[in-house]
Design a protein around this motif. Structure first.
Motif, PDB file in Angstrom:
ATOM      1  N   GLY A 181       0.523  -1.363  -0.122  1.00 47.24           N
ATOM      2  CA  GLY A 181       0.107  -0.165  -0.309  1.00 47.24           C
ATOM      3  C   GLY A 181       0.709   1.549  -0.200  1.00 47.24           C
ATOM      4  N   LEU A 182       2.013   1.295   0.762  1.00 44.39           N
ATOM      5  CA  LEU A 182       2.411   2.631   0.967  1.00 44.39           C
ATOM      6  C   LEU A 182       3.266   2.684  -0.170  1.00 44.39           C
ATOM      7  N   SER A 183       4.128   1.443  -1.307  1.00 43.00           N
ATOM      8  CA  SER A 183       5.149   1.667  -1.953  1.00 43.00           C
ATOM      9  C   SER A 183       3.433   2.469  -3.512  1.00 43.00           C
ATOM     10  N   MET A 184       2.447   1.832  -3.245  1.00 43.67           N
ATOM     11  CA  MET A 184       1.458   2.649  -3.931  1.00 43.67           C
ATOM     12  C   MET A 184       0.911   3.880  -4.394  1.00 43.67           C
ATOM     13  N   ALA A 185       1.303   3.575  -2.460  1.00 43.59           N
ATOM     14  CA  ALA A 185       1.026   4.876  -2.325  1.00 43.59           C
ATOM     15  C   ALA A 185       2.447   6.382  -3.040  1.00 43.59           C
ATOM     16  N   LYS A 186       2.637   5.781  -2.919  1.00 46.13           N
ATOM     17  CA  LYS A 186       4.093   6.589  -2.966  1.00 46.13           C
ATOM     18  C   LYS A 186       4.114   6.825  -4.920  1.00 46.13           C
ATOM     19  N   GLU A 187       3.712   6.041  -5.283  1.00 43.10           N
ATOM     20  CA  GLU A 187       3.981   5.872  -7.190  1.00 43.10           C
ATOM     21  C   GLU A 187       3.011   6.530  -7.439  1.00 43.10           C
ATOM     22  N   LEU A 188       1.609   6.510  -6.836  1.00 45.96           N
ATOM     23  CA  LEU A 188       0.888   7.440  -7.623  1.00 45.96           C
ATOM     24  C   LEU A 188       1.470   8.819  -7.268  1.00 45.96           C
ATOM     25  N   VAL A 189       1.752   8.977  -6.180  1.00 51.63           N
ATOM     26  CA  VAL A 189       2.630  10.797  -5.487  1.00 51.63           C
ATOM     27  C   VAL A 189       3.041  11.287  -6.492  1.00 51.63           C
ATOM     28  N   LEU A 190       4.402   9.776  -7.043  1.00 51.88           N
ATOM     29  CA  LEU A 190       5.146  10.631  -7.848  1.00 51.88           C
ATOM     30  C   LEU A 190       5.035  10.181  -9.532  1.00 51.88           C
ATOM     31  N   ASN A 191       4.284   8.910  -9.672  1.00 51.97           N
ATOM     32  CA  ASN A 191       4.323   8.721 -11.258  1.00 51.97           C
ATOM     33  C   ASN A 191       3.074   9.701 -11.728  1.00 51.97           C
ATOM     34  N   GLU A 192       1.821   9.224 -11.386  1.00 57.53           N
ATOM     35  CA  GLU A 192       0.427   9.949 -11.534  1.00 57.53           C
ATOM     36  C   GLU A 192       0.230  10.951 -10.919  1.00 57.53           C
ATOM     37  N   GLN A 193       1.007  11.813 -10.013  1.00 54.60           N
ATOM     38  CA  GLN A 193       0.885  13.637  -9.672  1.00 54.60           C
ATOM     39  C   GLN A 193      -0.458  13.794  -8.786  1.00 54.60           C
ATOM     40  N   VAL A 194      -0.536  12.863  -8.205  1.00 48.17           N
ATOM     41  CA  VAL A 194      -2.355  12.873  -7.733  1.00 48.17           C
ATOM     42  C   VAL A 194      -2.184  14.148  -7.183  1.00 48.17           C
ATOM     43  N   ASP A 195      -3.326  14.854  -6.940  1.00 52.31           N
ATOM     44  CA  ASP A 195      -3.653  16.292  -5.900  1.00 52.31           C
ATOM     45  C   ASP A 195      -3.903  15.233  -4.463  1.00 52.31           C
ATOM     46  N   VAL A 196      -4.744  14.035  -4.377  1.00 51.71           N
ATOM     47  CA  VAL A 196      -5.562  13.646  -3.380  1.00 51.71           C
ATOM     48  C   VAL A 196      -5.188  12.134  -3.070  1.00 51.71           C
ATOM     49  N   LEU A 197      -4.794  11.841  -1.715  1.00 48.51           N
ATOM     50  CA  LEU A 197      -5.128  10.105  -1.426  1.00 48.51           C
ATOM     51  C   LEU A 197      -6.125  10.247  -1.132  1.00 48.51           C
ATOM     52  N   ALA A 198      -6.784   8.763  -1.159  1.00 46.37           N
ATOM     53  CA  ALA A 198      -7.343   8.363  -0.439  1.00 46.37           C
ATOM     54  C   ALA A 198      -7.832   6.706  -0.186  1.00 46.37           C
ATOM     55  N   GLY A 199      -8.232   6.529   0.343  1.00 45.50           N
ATOM     56  CA  GLY A 199      -8.191   4.844   0.728  1.00 45.50           C
ATOM     57  C   GLY A 199      -7.934   5.151   2.412  1.00 45.50           C
ATOM     58  N   THR A 200      -7.935   3.684   2.777  1.00 48.90           N
ATOM     59  CA  THR A 200      -7.918   2.187   2.528  1.00 48.90           C
ATOM     60  C   THR A 200      -8.430   1.273   3.711  1.00 48.90           C
TER      61      THR A 200
END
Lengths: 297, 405
Positions: free
Chosen positions: B84-103
């Protein structure tokens, strides 16, 4: 909290019976695992997955048909579904692998358990399933002054029935005698002109069938869910090991020991009850490293 | 030679036009990165939350936010905090998401929360029930739209404290969630009623299939009431064992989320009656026009009524949209300032507030008892008593003390 809860002998008696009934399901599953271990020398990690398939099949059959008849049919048909799956697995995969070393077989059956687990997810999805026992097996009745579930009483009848059936099969039928002989010396059995390949297939299917029966039997008492295979397979291997590898009666002794120490542990020392059956395993293996009864390995 | 020249010019032209295209598209969509469990048994809850979120987005994107739309990307954490943590990092760094949500996984939520704090990315937790998320480990960048173990424990305790019971037994799953609920209800119960005594505890391993031996042992000890701390598959196992032993007819029982239809529906008529439970949402309660409309829209889209995760997911989407509207820009810090104390319409009716002091959504708790009713072929929560968010949530001072501020 102090070590000893105040308890009565009545509570002890009923707790002992509850443990026995739990042991019956463990026995049905472990007998199959041990049988396959004994005859085929395969440590079948996928046995747990087959048990899960048994439970899911029981769900499908009993909900399709419905009512009391649904449950009884599920009890008969679910093991047959598992038998079919295991027959395919044996003829397509296992029969080419018997000569490999145990580590290979262990890895292979582990892979198979993952594949079967995913197969269950594809067919039944990831949601919890639940089935009901027939009406007259629902609820509880008082025994030694405390509530005892009727279904557990039913298990106390089924367990010995399976044990007697297995005994009859192994000792009184030709098939059973051949598989017993194959467990001791498979080259010799082959040399006598018996088609060992089909003996092995039959033994494998019978062993897996018991996993399916275990799954169907446990289905009404738990939530049928992915992951139920991991729980049972660890316990099953422990039981088979303390009982003596490949010895069906060892599986019976191991199951009783495991089930009863667990339920009594819960009564005596509830916060640490998890430890009891495993501590028993450690003690048994320290005293008798090859298991309580004679191992065929 | 000439051919190569023309080719180079062409390539250059294409490249230049591509670069030129970039800055022109200033109105990029708002991106939400969702990390949740979409495989294995917890996927039921993960998908439910996602469906609620998607339903709200359909409404939101019709009129748009800041002249653009809200998009989302999902990642399956497989119920594993490290994944989960590495996916959150990937979302922030690669996808450049504005907000994270889950889990759904509390350990994952806490791990991502820590990362969100470092990276200064807003993270909205929508299912995990650990009170640490907005309690002692809370910070500026983490929010929760789900109820937590503190609220559940306090709700359960205030219901139990009104009853004449003093000798309690606590039993549950031997992991973070089980113990958190157990501690919370015990702490609150003793505060409300000092004469309460815990006469025994039993903890079984997660996924323990047969709970009958535990239940018979508890009944032999004859407590006045039993507090169960179970969730997921264990909840079903516990309810089945309660039914099989007839325990609920002998001893009063409270279990948080025992009244959840996601638990009761698969059990059908096999669920025990008379078990006390707490929830923050039911598709049949509160019985308001708004809730009926929400349930109808949800059923139309996904074929089944919304569970509590769908309710959280739906509210989360509206909070994100409203906060960006209020912030007036695609800016993470302004978004957080706007989200603090923000009130949005609840799909269950009325307004629902994101509390500024701890970033915890103010949710009510519905105390009910499982009961058979003719309308449904499964048990529902009945005789519901509503506890408001203020009654069950920790005070802002308590939060400050927990965070050591």
């Amino acid at each position: 909290m102090e070590f000893g809860q105040s308890f009565s002998f009545a509570a002890l008696g009923s707790q002992f019976l509850v443990g026995l009934s739990r042991a019956m399901i463990l026995f049905v599953v472990c007998a199959g695992l041990s049988f396959v271990l004994g005859v085929l020398r395969v440590p079948n990690v996928a046995h747990g997955a087959l048990y899960m398939i048994g439970a899911f099949s029981a769900y499908s059959i009993s909900t399709q048909i419905g009512g009391n008849a649904g449950f009884w049919l599920a009890l008969i048909l679910a093991p047959l579904v598992v038998a079919l799956v295991s027959l395919i697995a044996e003829r397509v995969l296992f029969c080419h692998l018997y000569q490999r070393e145990h580590l290979m077989l262990l890895l292979f059956t582990f892979a198979l358990s993952l594949i079967l687990g995913d197969l269950v997810k594809l067919v039944w999805g990831a949601t919890y399933r639940s089935i009901m026992a027939p009406a007259f097996l629902r609820g509880s009745f008082p025994i030694f002054g405390s509530a005892f579930p009727r279904y557990n009483l039913f298990l106390l009848f089924i367990g010995p029935l399976v044990a007697v059936g297995l005994w009859f099969f192994v000792n009184k039928t030709k098939m059973g005698k051949i598989s017993r002989a194959a467990a001791v010396d498979r080259e010799m059995v082959g040399a006598l002109g018996i088609n060992v390949s089909w003996v092995f297939a039959a033994a494998f299917v019978i062993g897996c069938c018991l996993a399916g029966l275990g799954g169907a039997l446990v289905a009404p008492t738990i939530s049928i869910t992915l992951g139920m295979d991991h729980n049972i397979i660890i316990e099953a291997f422990l039981i088979v090991t303390i009982g003596g590898l490949g010895n069906i009666w060892g599986a019976l002794v191991g199951s009783l020991l495991f089930g009863v120490t667990q339920s009594l542990g819960v009564l005596f020392w509830p916060q640490f009850a998890i430890v009891f059956p495993y501590a028993t395993v450690v003690i048994v293996l320290l005293l008798r490293p090859r298991g309580l009864l004679k191992s065929v390995w | 030679m000439k051919k190569t020249f023309v080719f180079t010019i062409l390539i250059l032209a294409v490249l230049v036009s591509l670069v030129a295209c970039g800055p022109k598209k200033a109105e990029r969509p708002i991106k939400v990165g969702i990390v949740d469990t979409y495989s294995g048994p917890p996927a039921v809850y993960g998908n439910d939350a996602l469906n609620g979120f998607k339903l709200a987005l359909e409404e939101i994107n019709k009129e748009g936010v800041l002249g653009t739309t809200i998009e989302f990307t999902t990642r399956d954490e497989q119920f594993k905090p490290d994944v989960g943590l590495s996916m959150a990092k990937e979302l922030v760094l690669n996808e450049q998401v504005d907000v994270l949500a889950g889990t759904i996984n509390s350990a994952t939520a806490l791990a991502i929360s820590e990362y969100a704090k470092e990276e200064k990315v807003p993270f909205i937790v929508w299912i995990s029930k650990s009170e640490k998320i907005t309690g002692e480990q809370g910070h500026r960048y983490v929010f929760s739209t789900g109820e937590n173990t503190y609220m559940a424990g306090k709700a359960g305790a205030s219901a139990l404290a009104q009853q004449p019971y003093t000798k309690y037994w606590i039993a549950g799953d031997d992991y973070e969630y089980g113990h958190a609920i157990g501690d919370s209800v015990q702490r609150n119960l003793k505060a409300l009623k000092p004469e309460v005594e815990i006469i025994g505890e039993s903890w079984w391993k997660v996924g323990e299939p047969d709970l009958v031996p535990y239940l018979t042992a508890i009944m032999a000890a004859k407590p006045d009431a039993v507090i169960f701390c179970t969730g997921g598959a264990s909840m079903t196992n516990a309810l089945k064992a309660i039914k099989a032993t007839g325990m609920s007819e002998q001893v009063p029982i409270w279990i948080h989320t025992a009244t959840d239809h996601a638990v009761l529906k698969p059990l059908g008529a096999e669920a025990p009656e008379g078990v006390m439970g707490t929830m923050d949402y039911h598709f049949y309660y509160p019985d308001t026009a708004e809730n009926k409309a929400f349930v109808e829209a949800f059923e139309k889209a996904y074929g089944s009524p919304p569970g509590f995760p769908a309710f959280h997911g739906y509210v989360t989407a509206h909070l994100i949209a409203e906060a960006f509207k209020k912030a007036g820009a695609l800016d993470r810090e302004k978004f957080i300032d706007a989200l603090e104390g923000l009130k949005v319409k609840s799909p269950a009716g009325g307004e629902i507030e994101m509390r500024a002091c701890d970033h915890q959504l103010v949710l009510p708790m519905y105390l009910g008892v499982t009961k058979k009713v003719p309308e449904y072929d499964f048990l529902i929560s009945s005789d519901i008593v509503t506890l408001t968010g203020d009654e069950v949530m920790p005070t802002c001072d308590e939060i400050k003390a927990a965070r050591g501020e």
